[in-house]
Design a protein around this motif. Structure first.
Motif, PDB file in Angstrom:
ATOM      1  N   LEU A 360      -7.075  -0.534  -2.291  1.00 54.51           N
ATOM      2  CA  LEU A 360      -6.626   0.840  -2.057  1.00 54.51           C
ATOM      3  C   LEU A 360      -5.395   1.129  -2.909  1.00 54.51           C
ATOM      4  CD1 LEU A 360      -6.775   0.761   1.858  1.00 54.51           C
ATOM      5  CD2 LEU A 360      -8.499   1.757   0.345  1.00 54.51           C
ATOM      6  N   ALA A 361      -5.348   2.312  -3.487  1.00 53.30           N
ATOM      7  CA  ALA A 361      -4.159   2.730  -4.233  1.00 53.30           C
ATOM      8  C   ALA A 361      -4.098   4.251  -4.229  1.00 53.30           C
ATOM      9  CB  ALA A 361      -4.194   2.206  -5.663  1.00 53.30           C
ATOM     10  N   ASP A 362      -2.884   4.798  -4.321  1.00 53.92           N
ATOM     11  CA  ASP A 362      -2.743   6.250  -4.296  1.00 53.92           C
ATOM     12  C   ASP A 362      -3.258   6.898  -5.571  1.00 53.92           C
ATOM     13  OD1 ASP A 362      -0.547   5.073  -5.677  1.00 53.92           O
ATOM     14  OD2 ASP A 362       0.565   6.946  -5.539  1.00 53.92           O
ATOM     15  N   LYS A 363      -3.304   6.135  -6.669  1.00 47.34           N
ATOM     16  CA  LYS A 363      -3.807   6.665  -7.934  1.00 47.34           C
ATOM     17  C   LYS A 363      -4.663   5.617  -8.633  1.00 47.34           C
ATOM     18  CE  LYS A 363      -0.942   8.841 -10.608  1.00 47.34           C
ATOM     19  NZ  LYS A 363       0.276   9.177 -11.374  1.00 47.34           N
ATOM     20  N   MET A 364      -5.680   6.095  -9.336  1.00 43.29           N
ATOM     21  CA  MET A 364      -6.566   5.193 -10.053  1.00 43.29           C
ATOM     22  C   MET A 364      -5.822   4.420 -11.140  1.00 43.29           C
ATOM     23  SD  MET A 364      -9.832   4.339 -10.002  1.00 43.29           S
ATOM     24  CE  MET A 364     -10.597   5.756  -9.215  1.00 43.29           C
ATOM     25  N   LEU A 365      -4.947   5.116 -11.855  1.00 38.99           N
ATOM     26  CA  LEU A 365      -4.224   4.513 -12.969  1.00 38.99           C
ATOM     27  C   LEU A 365      -2.718   4.609 -12.748  1.00 38.99           C
ATOM     28  CD1 LEU A 365      -6.328   5.998 -15.925  1.00 38.99           C
ATOM     29  CD2 LEU A 365      -6.583   3.759 -14.844  1.00 38.99           C
ATOM     30  N   PRO A 366      -1.943   3.652 -13.263  1.00 36.62           N
ATOM     31  CA  PRO A 366      -0.497   3.706 -13.110  1.00 36.62           C
ATOM     32  C   PRO A 366       0.109   4.842 -13.938  1.00 36.62           C
ATOM     33  CG  PRO A 366      -1.151   1.870 -14.523  1.00 36.62           C
ATOM     34  CD  PRO A 366      -2.410   2.471 -13.972  1.00 36.62           C
ATOM     35  N   PRO A 367       1.358   5.270 -13.573  1.00 38.75           N
ATOM     36  CA  PRO A 367       2.218   4.709 -12.535  1.00 38.75           C
ATOM     37  C   PRO A 367       1.787   5.130 -11.131  1.00 38.75           C
ATOM     38  CG  PRO A 367       3.278   6.591 -13.567  1.00 38.75           C
ATOM     39  CD  PRO A 367       2.018   6.353 -14.338  1.00 38.75           C
ATOM     40  N   ARG A 368       1.886   4.191 -10.192  1.00 38.10           N
ATOM     41  CA  ARG A 368       1.507   4.439  -8.818  1.00 38.10           C
ATOM     42  C   ARG A 368       2.709   4.261  -7.891  1.00 38.10           C
ATOM     43  NH1 ARG A 368      -2.153   0.389 -10.472  1.00 38.10           N
ATOM     44  NH2 ARG A 368      -4.187   1.201 -11.114  1.00 38.10           N
ATOM     45  N   LYS A 369       2.588   4.854  -6.718  1.00 36.81           N
ATOM     46  CA  LYS A 369       3.589   4.620  -5.684  1.00 36.81           C
ATOM     47  C   LYS A 369       3.127   3.541  -4.704  1.00 36.81           C
ATOM     48  CE  LYS A 369       5.578   9.292  -5.685  1.00 36.81           C
ATOM     49  NZ  LYS A 369       5.791  10.526  -4.887  1.00 36.81           N
ATOM     50  N   HIS A 370       1.816   3.481  -4.493  1.00 38.17           N
ATOM     51  CA  HIS A 370       1.291   2.557  -3.487  1.00 38.17           C
ATOM     52  C   HIS A 370       0.031   1.867  -4.010  1.00 38.17           C
ATOM     53  CE1 HIS A 370       3.995   4.692  -0.795  1.00 38.17           C
ATOM     54  NE2 HIS A 370       3.366   5.817  -1.084  1.00 38.17           N
ATOM     55  N   GLY A 371      -0.095   0.594  -3.707  1.00 37.98           N
ATOM     56  CA  GLY A 371      -1.298  -0.163  -4.019  1.00 37.98           C
ATOM     57  C   GLY A 371      -1.413  -1.318  -3.043  1.00 37.98           C
ATOM     58  N   LEU A 372      -2.633  -1.570  -2.570  1.00 38.39           N
ATOM     59  CA  LEU A 372      -2.800  -2.552  -1.505  1.00 38.39           C
ATOM     60  C   LEU A 372      -4.128  -3.283  -1.666  1.00 38.39           C
ATOM     61  CD1 LEU A 372      -1.480  -3.502   1.205  1.00 38.39           C
ATOM     62  CD2 LEU A 372      -2.868  -1.751   2.345  1.00 38.39           C
ATOM     63  N   LEU A 373      -4.113  -4.591  -1.502  1.00 41.48           N
ATOM     64  CA  LEU A 373      -5.331  -5.398  -1.470  1.00 41.48           C
ATOM     65  C   LEU A 373      -5.385  -6.124  -0.137  1.00 41.48           C
ATOM     66  CD1 LEU A 373      -4.185  -5.572  -4.665  1.00 41.48           C
ATOM     67  CD2 LEU A 373      -6.355  -6.744  -4.913  1.00 41.48           C
ATOM     68  N   ILE A 374      -6.491  -5.942   0.584  1.00 39.58           N
ATOM     69  CA  ILE A 374      -6.631  -6.524   1.919  1.00 39.58           C
ATOM     70  C   ILE A 374      -7.807  -7.497   1.903  1.00 39.58           C
ATOM     71  CG2 ILE A 374      -6.913  -6.049   4.379  1.00 39.58           C
ATOM     72  CD1 ILE A 374      -6.127  -3.101   3.703  1.00 39.58           C
ATOM     73  N   PRO A 375      -7.553  -8.805   1.869  1.00 38.97           N
ATOM     74  CA  PRO A 375      -8.654  -9.776   1.837  1.00 38.97           C
ATOM     75  C   PRO A 375      -9.187 -10.070   3.233  1.00 38.97           C
ATOM     76  CG  PRO A 375      -6.569 -10.924   1.698  1.00 38.97           C
ATOM     77  CD  PRO A 375      -6.237  -9.458   1.779  1.00 38.97           C
ATOM     78  N   GLY A 376     -10.431 -10.536   3.283  1.00 38.29           N
ATOM     79  CA  GLY A 376     -10.979 -10.968   4.568  1.00 38.29           C
ATOM     80  C   GLY A 376     -12.444 -10.631   4.707  1.00 38.29           C
ATOM     81  N   PRO A 377     -13.114 -11.229   5.701  1.00 35.86           N
ATOM     82  CA  PRO A 377     -14.554 -10.998   5.905  1.00 35.86           C
ATOM     83  C   PRO A 377     -14.884  -9.564   6.277  1.00 35.86           C
ATOM     84  CG  PRO A 377     -13.612 -12.291   7.712  1.00 35.86           C
ATOM     85  CD  PRO A 377     -12.561 -12.195   6.663  1.00 35.86           C
ATOM     86  N   GLN A 378     -13.889  -8.804   6.765  1.00 36.36           N
ATOM     87  CA  GLN A 378     -14.160  -7.406   7.102  1.00 36.36           C
ATOM     88  C   GLN A 378     -14.555  -6.600   5.866  1.00 36.36           C
ATOM     89  OE1 GLN A 378     -11.146  -8.747   7.117  1.00 36.36           O
ATOM     90  NE2 GLN A 378      -9.760  -7.443   5.939  1.00 36.36           N
TER      91      GLN A 378
END
Length: 402
Positions: A360-378
């Motif tokens: 997940l990220a607020d923008k496809m390309l930088p510069p961004r304010k937020h970016g998140l990677l959530i690992p797991g079986p979910q």
């Protein structure tokens, strides 16, 4: 005056969404025709599973004509052969069709030329089309009879890195299931400057997370490299290094359709349409392009060239922007709806067999304010659920749903 005619070239994510969205925006008061070289919709994200027998072609495709007809959209199973932009007409293998507004959603072709030995009939498989994935599955069955080392990679200029990572981790999962994990050396080869670049500049902690995934799965990585050619059972890199394999899947770069490139003024040399943030072509106000068919500027340079992933989520967003603008023009208003590709949110699920990562990220390309990677079986469960939801949505033409 008569009703305005909207002609859509292509019937997958971009074309399907644009055609139905224009009809919805104008409450049906418009004539929409879709011309597509394929008579079936293909849910491309699931091609990563097909070679392992986890999906059949029938599971991830459906026939387009009945759905379009139920929404009073004319469907023509034919291939565009020439564009007369000044005359507002498209020639196809099924005849000529004129238009008031044109939406180009013709997708991509594999470009095998940069890496000799790649491609159909070549020495490595790919999974970027249905036929390619079927061939990769046939090769996988032969591999299981005579296993050896495996290479999964993305060539220079490729933009579909997510599929390469997904296939890599799905192969690792399959090797474990069949008891071959310990005896097979698995190598990832990529043009990306670092792990987790994905063609979008990377996300916070992405390189560390992907490094952890590779270490856990005992996968070697060769990054920031081009490929010179593929011999039978051997990948030769641009710097001369050689990696032997018994099975290889390599994602090639994409190019646009030749009919679009031949149209000249609207297209770049790869056959992508140069667009504004309204998704109107630079040259013609009545010509739009969405999805992979739309050219996107790369805001950086990498030591080894990489492309940008134009996936289903941004393709749908582009199609809705285009549909709103066409509807505005038909109503006699200015086409003011716009959203730059780089400013769209990044929403992606990377599957890894029985695991995965939500990106997940607020923008496809930088510069961004937020970016998140959530690992797991979910993440794996989410991808399965999304496949079923999207195919249901598309099969019924419910493009107004999220």
């Amino acid at each position: 005056m008569g009703r305005k005619k909207v002609l859509v070239l292509g019937g997958n994510f971009g074309g399907l969404t644009a055609a139905l969205a224009v009809k919805h925006e104008l409450h049906g008061d418009v004539d929409v025709r879709v011309v597509s070289a394929s008579d079936r919709f293909l849910f491309n994200p699931s091609l990563i599973w097909l070679p392992f027998g986890k999906r059949r072609a029938a599971d991830i495709t459906f026939t387009l004509a009945p759905m379009f007809e139920s929404h009073e959209i004319d469907f023509v199973h034919a291939e565009a052969t020439a564009l007369d932009l000044a005359g507002r007409k498209v020639m196809t293998t099924g005849g000529g069709y004129d238009y008031d507004y044109l939406v180009i959603a013709t997708g991509y072709r594999n470009n095998f030329a940069p890496v000799p030995g790649l491609g159909p009939g070549g020495n490595a498989y790919t999974i970027t089309t249905l036929d390619d994935a079927i061939r990769a599955g046939e090769g996988w069955q032969r591999f299981l009879e005579s296993p050896g080392d495996i290479v999964v990679g993305a060539a220079q200029g490729a933009g579909c890195f997510g599929a390469a990572y997904e296939y890599l981790f799905n192969i690792s999962h399959q090797l474990r299931k069949v008891g071959l994990k310990r005896q097979v050396k698995l190598t990832y080869v990529s043009a990306e400057p670092f792990l987790g670049h994905f063609g979008i500049g990377g996300l916070p902690h992405g390189e560390a997370l992907l490094s952890m995934f590779l270490k856990k799965e005992h996968i070697s990585a060769v990054m920031n490299t081009g490929m010179d050619h593929v011999d039978d059972g051997r990948l030769v890199l641009a710097d001369g290094r050689k990696i032997d394999f018994s099975y290889a899947m390599i994602v090639p770069p994409f190019i646009g359709q030749e009919v679009i490139r031949a149209a000249g003024e609207i297209a770049d040399d790869k056959g992508y349409v140069k667009v504004r943030d309204t998704y109107q072509s630079v040259s013609y106000d009545e010509v739009y392009a969405v999805g992979i068919a739309a050219a996107v500027d790369v805001p950086w340079q990498t030591p080894t060239p990489v492309g940008i992933p134009k996936t289903g989520f941004p393709t749908e967003r582009m199609a809705h922007v285009a549909a709103r603008n066409i509807a505005a023009q038909i109503r006699g208003e200015a086409p003011t709806h716009q959203q730059a590709f780089g400013d769209m949110p990044a929403v992606c699920v990377m599957d890894a067999g029985n695991n995965g990562v939500i990106i997940l990220a607020d923008k496809m390309l930088p510069p961004r304010k937020h970016g998140l990677l959530i690992p797991g079986p979910q993440a794996h469960a989410m991808k399965l659920a999304f496949e079923k939801y999207f195919l249901w949505k598309a099969r019924h033409g419910y493009v107004t749903l999220p």
